[in-house]
Design a protein around this motif. Sequence first.
Motif, mmCIF file in Angstrom:
data_model
loop_
_atom_site.group_PDB
_atom_site.id
_atom_site.type_symbol
_atom_site.label_atom_id
_atom_site.label_comp_id
_atom_site.label_asym_id
_atom_site.label_seq_id
_atom_site.Cartn_x
_atom_site.Cartn_y
_atom_site.Cartn_z
ATOM 1 N N GLY A 108 6.776 -4.411 38.073
ATOM 2 C CA GLY A 108 7.988 -4.344 38.888
ATOM 3 C C GLY A 108 9.177 -3.698 38.208
ATOM 4 O O GLY A 108 10.323 -3.996 38.525
ATOM 5 N N TRP A 310 14.726 3.756 48.688
ATOM 6 C CA TRP A 310 14.853 2.880 47.515
ATOM 7 C C TRP A 310 14.524 3.659 46.239
ATOM 8 O O TRP A 310 14.470 3.121 45.163
ATOM 9 C CB TRP A 310 13.959 1.636 47.657
ATOM 10 C CG TRP A 310 12.573 1.934 48.159
ATOM 11 C CD1 TRP A 310 12.162 1.902 49.457
ATOM 12 C CD2 TRP A 310 11.436 2.343 47.379
ATOM 13 N NE1 TRP A 310 10.828 2.269 49.546
ATOM 14 C CE2 TRP A 310 10.360 2.536 48.284
ATOM 15 C CE3 TRP A 310 11.210 2.569 46.016
ATOM 16 C CZ2 TRP A 310 9.092 2.933 47.874
ATOM 17 C CZ3 TRP A 310 9.963 2.963 45.603
ATOM 18 C CH2 TRP A 310 8.914 3.142 46.532
ATOM 19 N N ARG A 388 6.117 -3.910 47.139
ATOM 20 C CA ARG A 388 6.944 -5.054 46.722
ATOM 21 C C ARG A 388 6.696 -5.356 45.246
ATOM 22 O O ARG A 388 7.612 -5.632 44.496
ATOM 23 C CB ARG A 388 6.610 -6.283 47.585
ATOM 24 C CG ARG A 388 7.161 -6.131 48.991
ATOM 25 C CD ARG A 388 6.871 -7.328 49.850
ATOM 26 N NE ARG A 388 7.469 -7.123 51.168
ATOM 27 C CZ ARG A 388 7.351 -7.957 52.183
ATOM 28 N NH1 ARG A 388 6.653 -9.078 52.043
ATOM 29 N NH2 ARG A 388 7.935 -7.695 53.332
ATOM 30 N N THR A 391 8.222 -2.350 43.024
ATOM 31 C CA THR A 391 9.683 -2.209 43.019
ATOM 32 C C THR A 391 10.351 -3.512 42.594
ATOM 33 O O THR A 391 11.543 -3.527 42.271
ATOM 34 C CB THR A 391 10.218 -1.872 44.429
ATOM 35 O OG1 THR A 391 9.790 -2.902 45.335
ATOM 36 C CG2 THR A 391 9.715 -0.520 44.917
ATOM 37 N N GLY A 392 9.592 -4.624 42.623
ATOM 38 C CA GLY A 392 10.185 -5.922 42.319
ATOM 39 C C GLY A 392 11.065 -6.420 43.460
ATOM 40 O O GLY A 392 11.823 -7.376 43.292
ATOM 41 N N ASN A 393 10.984 -5.775 44.614
ATOM 42 C CA ASN A 393 11.778 -6.180 45.775
ATOM 43 C C ASN A 393 10.877 -6.932 46.765
ATOM 44 O O ASN A 393 10.069 -6.323 47.465
ATOM 45 C CB ASN A 393 12.372 -4.917 46.432
ATOM 46 C CG ASN A 393 13.127 -5.229 47.712
ATOM 47 O OD1 ASN A 393 13.099 -6.353 48.203
ATOM 48 N ND2 ASN A 393 13.797 -4.229 48.252
ATOM 49 N N PRO A 394 11.016 -8.278 46.842
ATOM 50 C CA PRO A 394 10.054 -9.087 47.610
ATOM 51 C C PRO A 394 10.205 -8.967 49.125
ATOM 52 O O PRO A 394 9.372 -9.484 49.864
ATOM 53 C CB PRO A 394 10.366 -10.519 47.165
ATOM 54 C CG PRO A 394 11.782 -10.477 46.706
ATOM 55 C CD PRO A 394 12.042 -9.097 46.182
ATOM 56 N N LEU A 396 10.969 -5.816 50.651
ATOM 57 C CA LEU A 396 10.835 -4.409 51.067
ATOM 58 C C LEU A 396 9.800 -4.301 52.201
ATOM 59 O O LEU A 396 8.678 -4.789 52.072
ATOM 60 C CB LEU A 396 10.376 -3.572 49.869
ATOM 61 C CG LEU A 396 10.359 -2.062 50.039
ATOM 62 C CD1 LEU A 396 11.759 -1.518 50.240
ATOM 63 C CD2 LEU A 396 9.726 -1.395 48.825
#
Length: 487
Positions: A108, A310, A388, A391-394, A396
């Motif tokens: 991530g 993003w 997710r 990107t470490g974005n839970p 997205l």
Amino acid sequence: DKRGAAVVVVGSGVAGISAALRLMSAGFRVRVLEATGRSGGRIKTATLGNNIVEIGANWIHGPSEENPVFCLARQYGLLDPEALIPENQAMDVGGHPPWVPNFFTSSGHKLDAQLVLPVQLACLEILEESASFEGRGEPFPSVGEFIRSKATEKWRDADAASRSLGFSVISNLLKVECCVNGTHSMNEVGLGAFNLYKTLPGLDCTFPKGYESLIKNLLSELPSDTVTYNCPVRCIEWINSEAKGPVIVECEDGQRIAADHVIVTVSLGYLKKNHATMFRPALPLHKLHSIQRLGFGTNNKIFVEFDSAWWDADCEVIYLLWEDEREMVDQVMDVQSSWIKKLFGFTVLKPSERYGHVLCGWIAGHESEYMETLPEQQVVQAVTQLLRRFTGNPVLTPKRVMRSQWFHDAWTCGSYSFPGLGCSSQDLENLGEPLPTTGSLPLQVLFAGEATHPCFFSTVHGALLSGRREADRLISHYSTNNVLSKL
Ligand code: 6YU
């Protein structure tokens, strides 16, 4: 007399259309039989929301004077002004456009591109070296084995962190190359023949109104009844003896069409699967062996649209680096649970004013063929989870997703050709050789299509040139014969 000669072209892709165009302007009677309800074959433009997306061919590879696709697109006014400037045409990128990358890792993190770029350059050097063998003295049978051995050597004495990064970048490069070559694994691509493919100068460009705009323009130069749609050819009866008579083309609906010459432009994947029923008598053994030796695999796209970007504003390609790929693998162990690991990353559709925020994911091989069988919702879920994680974005969430399914397309059976293990230029020559090879009735069946081009296989310009080549073969056959009869 060529005005009396009837030619049937099988397939209305770019090879078939360009053969028909050239023959018609030389005075031949031409009919094109196409299995599906459309022309273009592997050139196929669709829409995703309000955006144009390419399901098949994407770029003009090497858009410069020597590239007939570029010249036609320019003539028809189909390109953006930037694609036409001389600097663009003069850029020699050797098949690797210098795209601005973003790198994300499986834990991530977004990596500093300056940290990864030297490693990527080192990997590209190894790749370039693998295209330096001339079909003899190569140390390994496949490109994959060569690259892995060079990488092992390169990072043998490095510290653990550098080696780990090197191996993830090499694994990523192998997956990229699986897409570029349309193969399951780089272990299936012959090292001795890897240098057969030639690049042209020019910075790859796209068609703002879709690749199919080229097909529409070409078709508009043919009489409208030239192509018969929904007319699959089942069998071609040619004459392998001194007997006289036309070639008979038998269609799926039982119709039998007599022709003096037939130009076959079906894909190599289709030939691999159907040659036994498609030709009567069977193909000569040397041609058959080449059909088997030459490679034809799958490369698919997964388009993913977002409400907002993003990735960096200047980013052109997103690479996904798995941190556990110490073995430098380009095939996943458990296809059903881990197929998505084969997706190397995404190219960014540019400019965003035209496309919005759309990414094109690339996935090759058996993993890609398995992806085609899944319900769309499962593909959406897998891509969402993947993004997710990287990107470490839970939260997205893609807005729309669309994929290509080239392997299960019954009239293509995959994406494009590559030189398989043990291949040489002789195999490409054998594939393009007309039938019969002996006897008094030459040029009954001719072969065109991307896989028959000696150095531009796997491209639109290769396919286009192959169609013209076979038309010219017939044209010069008749003009030579006329000259001889007058002597
Ligand atoms: C390019 C690119 N590009 C991505 C993807 C794909 C391809 N290519 P067709 O199949 O078109 O026509 C045959 C017709 O015959 C068809 O209409 C059938 O329906 C019909 N038919 C079949 N059976 C029949 C029957 N029985 N009876 C009647 N009709 C029948 N090329 O220049 N730029 O960006 C890409 C890409 C996902 C699938 C591509 C690209 C390949 C081209 O699309 C393709 O070559 C041509 O369209 C083929 O035309 P055709 O007429 O021959 O067949 C060593 C080494 C180096 C490796 N190479 C690197 C080069 C990079 C290659 N890259 C391509 C990449 C992409 C992204």
